[in-house]
Design a protein around this motif. Structure first.
Motif, PDB file in Angstrom:
ATOM      1  N   MET A   1      -0.699  -6.341 -17.733  1.00  0.00           N
ATOM      2  CA  MET A   1       0.233  -5.996 -16.684  1.00  0.00           C
ATOM      3  C   MET A   1      -0.416  -4.965 -15.775  1.00  0.00           C
ATOM      4  O   MET A   1      -1.139  -4.092 -16.222  1.00  0.00           O
ATOM      5  CB  MET A   1       1.509  -5.423 -17.297  1.00  0.00           C
ATOM      6  N   SER A   2      -0.175  -5.057 -14.509  1.00  0.00           N
ATOM      7  CA  SER A   2      -0.688  -4.055 -13.578  1.00  0.00           C
ATOM      8  C   SER A   2       0.421  -3.649 -12.625  1.00  0.00           C
ATOM      9  O   SER A   2       1.399  -4.364 -12.440  1.00  0.00           O
ATOM     10  CB  SER A   2      -1.899  -4.585 -12.814  1.00  0.00           C
ATOM     11  N   ARG A   3       0.258  -2.500 -12.053  1.00  0.00           N
ATOM     12  CA  ARG A   3       1.232  -1.949 -11.110  1.00  0.00           C
ATOM     13  C   ARG A   3       0.544  -1.711  -9.784  1.00  0.00           C
ATOM     14  O   ARG A   3      -0.651  -1.466  -9.724  1.00  0.00           O
ATOM     15  CB  ARG A   3       1.777  -0.608 -11.607  1.00  0.00           C
ATOM     16  N   LYS A   4       1.302  -1.722  -8.735  1.00  0.00           N
ATOM     17  CA  LYS A   4       0.768  -1.479  -7.406  1.00  0.00           C
ATOM     18  C   LYS A   4       1.266  -0.131  -6.913  1.00  0.00           C
ATOM     19  O   LYS A   4       2.451   0.175  -7.008  1.00  0.00           O
ATOM     20  CB  LYS A   4       1.229  -2.580  -6.454  1.00  0.00           C
ATOM     21  N   ILE A   5       0.331   0.675  -6.411  1.00  0.00           N
ATOM     22  CA  ILE A   5       0.660   1.959  -5.814  1.00  0.00           C
ATOM     23  C   ILE A   5       0.114   1.944  -4.392  1.00  0.00           C
ATOM     24  O   ILE A   5      -1.048   1.606  -4.172  1.00  0.00           O
ATOM     25  CB  ILE A   5       0.007   3.125  -6.592  1.00  0.00           C
ATOM     26  N   GLN A   6       0.943   2.305  -3.452  1.00  0.00           N
ATOM     27  CA  GLN A   6       0.493   2.419  -2.074  1.00  0.00           C
ATOM     28  C   GLN A   6       0.490   3.889  -1.696  1.00  0.00           C
ATOM     29  O   GLN A   6       1.491   4.585  -1.889  1.00  0.00           O
ATOM     30  CB  GLN A   6       1.402   1.650  -1.134  1.00  0.00           C
ATOM     31  N   ILE A   7      -0.655   4.353  -1.183  1.00  0.00           N
ATOM     32  CA  ILE A   7      -0.760   5.748  -0.764  1.00  0.00           C
ATOM     33  C   ILE A   7      -1.425   5.816   0.604  1.00  0.00           C
ATOM     34  O   ILE A   7      -2.164   4.915   0.996  1.00  0.00           O
ATOM     35  CB  ILE A   7      -1.569   6.596  -1.774  1.00  0.00           C
ATOM     36  N   GLU A   8      -1.116   6.880   1.307  1.00  0.00           N
ATOM     37  CA  GLU A   8      -1.809   7.167   2.551  1.00  0.00           C
ATOM     38  C   GLU A   8      -2.795   8.283   2.273  1.00  0.00           C
ATOM     39  O   GLU A   8      -2.443   9.278   1.637  1.00  0.00           O
ATOM     40  CB  GLU A   8      -0.819   7.609   3.627  1.00  0.00           C
ATOM     41  N   ILE A   9      -4.038   8.090   2.728  1.00  0.00           N
ATOM     42  CA  ILE A   9      -5.046   9.124   2.542  1.00  0.00           C
ATOM     43  C   ILE A   9      -5.635   9.484   3.894  1.00  0.00           C
ATOM     44  O   ILE A   9      -5.643   8.665   4.819  1.00  0.00           O
ATOM     45  CB  ILE A   9      -6.149   8.671   1.554  1.00  0.00           C
ATOM     46  N   PRO A  10      -6.137  10.698   4.022  1.00  0.00           N
ATOM     47  CA  PRO A  10      -6.742  11.114   5.283  1.00  0.00           C
ATOM     48  C   PRO A  10      -7.949  10.244   5.622  1.00  0.00           C
ATOM     49  O   PRO A  10      -8.630   9.719   4.726  1.00  0.00           O
ATOM     50  CB  PRO A  10      -7.171  12.564   5.024  1.00  0.00           C
ATOM     51  N   ASP A  11      -8.229  10.101   6.903  1.00  0.00           N
ATOM     52  CA  ASP A  11      -9.357   9.281   7.356  1.00  0.00           C
ATOM     53  C   ASP A  11     -10.672   9.719   6.714  1.00  0.00           C
ATOM     54  O   ASP A  11     -11.483   8.880   6.329  1.00  0.00           O
ATOM     55  CB  ASP A  11      -9.493   9.346   8.876  1.00  0.00           C
ATOM     56  N   GLU A  12     -10.865  11.025   6.575  1.00  0.00           N
ATOM     57  CA  GLU A  12     -12.117  11.536   5.999  1.00  0.00           C
ATOM     58  C   GLU A  12     -12.280  11.061   4.551  1.00  0.00           C
ATOM     59  O   GLU A  12     -13.356  10.639   4.138  1.00  0.00           O
ATOM     60  CB  GLU A  12     -12.137  13.057   6.063  1.00  0.00           C
ATOM     61  N   LEU A  13     -11.205  11.116   3.771  1.00  0.00           N
ATOM     62  CA  LEU A  13     -11.268  10.663   2.385  1.00  0.00           C
ATOM     63  C   LEU A  13     -11.510   9.160   2.320  1.00  0.00           C
ATOM     64  O   LEU A  13     -12.290   8.676   1.490  1.00  0.00           O
ATOM     65  CB  LEU A  13      -9.983  11.033   1.639  1.00  0.00           C
ATOM     66  N   PHE A  14     -10.876   8.408   3.201  1.00  0.00           N
ATOM     67  CA  PHE A  14     -11.077   6.954   3.228  1.00  0.00           C
ATOM     68  C   PHE A  14     -12.535   6.633   3.555  1.00  0.00           C
ATOM     69  O   PHE A  14     -13.141   5.757   2.937  1.00  0.00           O
ATOM     70  CB  PHE A  14     -10.142   6.298   4.249  1.00  0.00           C
ATOM     71  N   ALA A  15     -13.106   7.356   4.517  1.00  0.00           N
ATOM     72  CA  ALA A  15     -14.506   7.126   4.892  1.00  0.00           C
ATOM     73  C   ALA A  15     -15.430   7.418   3.709  1.00  0.00           C
ATOM     74  O   ALA A  15     -16.379   6.668   3.452  1.00  0.00           O
ATOM     75  CB  ALA A  15     -14.879   7.988   6.089  1.00  0.00           C
ATOM     76  N   GLN A  16     -15.139   8.489   2.977  1.00  0.00           N
ATOM     77  CA  GLN A  16     -15.950   8.811   1.796  1.00  0.00           C
ATOM     78  C   GLN A  16     -15.808   7.733   0.734  1.00  0.00           C
ATOM     79  O   GLN A  16     -16.788   7.340   0.085  1.00  0.00           O
ATOM     80  CB  GLN A  16     -15.536  10.167   1.227  1.00  0.00           C
ATOM     81  N   LEU A  17     -14.610   7.249   0.564  1.00  0.00           N
ATOM     82  CA  LEU A  17     -14.358   6.179  -0.400  1.00  0.00           C
ATOM     83  C   LEU A  17     -15.127   4.921  -0.019  1.00  0.00           C
ATOM     84  O   LEU A  17     -15.707   4.247  -0.878  1.00  0.00           O
ATOM     85  CB  LEU A  17     -12.856   5.910  -0.470  1.00  0.00           C
ATOM     86  N   MET A  18     -15.163   4.619   1.261  1.00  0.00           N
ATOM     87  CA  MET A  18     -15.925   3.452   1.748  1.00  0.00           C
ATOM     88  C   MET A  18     -17.412   3.624   1.447  1.00  0.00           C
ATOM     89  O   MET A  18     -18.065   2.683   0.982  1.00  0.00           O
ATOM     90  CB  MET A  18     -15.727   3.278   3.256  1.00  0.00           C
ATOM     91  N   ARG A  19     -17.946   4.831   1.701  1.00  0.00           N
ATOM     92  CA  ARG A  19     -19.377   5.079   1.441  1.00  0.00           C
ATOM     93  C   ARG A  19     -19.687   4.927  -0.040  1.00  0.00           C
ATOM     94  O   ARG A  19     -20.704   4.328  -0.414  1.00  0.00           O
ATOM     95  CB  ARG A  19     -19.785   6.463   1.948  1.00  0.00           C
ATOM     96  N   VAL A  20     -18.829   5.457  -0.883  1.00  0.00           N
ATOM     97  CA  VAL A  20     -19.042   5.337  -2.329  1.00  0.00           C
ATOM     98  C   VAL A  20     -18.986   3.869  -2.748  1.00  0.00           C
ATOM     99  O   VAL A  20     -19.841   3.395  -3.498  1.00  0.00           O
ATOM    100  CB  VAL A  20     -18.001   6.175  -3.115  1.00  0.00           C
ATOM    101  N   ALA A  21     -17.982   3.157  -2.262  1.00  0.00           N
ATOM    102  CA  ALA A  21     -17.846   1.741  -2.610  1.00  0.00           C
ATOM    103  C   ALA A  21     -19.093   0.968  -2.203  1.00  0.00           C
ATOM    104  O   ALA A  21     -19.643   0.198  -2.995  1.00  0.00           O
ATOM    105  CB  ALA A  21     -16.600   1.153  -1.941  1.00  0.00           C
ATOM    106  N   GLU A  22     -19.552   1.193  -0.984  1.00  0.00           N
ATOM    107  CA  GLU A  22     -20.738   0.473  -0.498  1.00  0.00           C
ATOM    108  C   GLU A  22     -21.976   0.823  -1.319  1.00  0.00           C
ATOM    109  O   GLU A  22     -22.753  -0.060  -1.685  1.00  0.00           O
ATOM    110  CB  GLU A  22     -20.970   0.790   0.977  1.00  0.00           C
TER     111      GLU A  22
END
Length: 71
Positions: A1-22
């Motif tokens: 079973m899994s759950r879905k969480i929707q959150i808003e994060i600052p653009d800077e954090l999203f950009a860092q997350l993108m860099r880490v993912a890549e």
């Protein structure tokens, strides 16, 4: 079973997350966030387990109060 969480994060954090993912070859930032949470939660739980038993009760009591408010 899994759950879905929707959150808003600052653009800077999203950009860092993108860099880490890549850099790790993760397909998208959502998957990178899931990996990050999966690593973060056990560390925090371990920190809580190592605390004074009285502090643990205060955390549990706060969670109990929060759950009661949701009912």
């Amino acid at each position: 079973m899994s759950r879905k969480i929707q959150i808003e994060i600052p653009d800077e954090l999203f950009a860092q997350l993108m860099r880490v993912a890549e850099s790790l070859g993760i397909s998208n930032p959502e998957e990178a966030a899931t990996v990050g949470l999966a690593e973060w939660v056990p560390r925090r739980k371990s920190d809580l387990d190592d605390r004074d038993p009285n502090e643990k009760y205060e955390v549990n009591e706060a969670l109990d109060e929060l759950l009661e408010k949701k009912k």
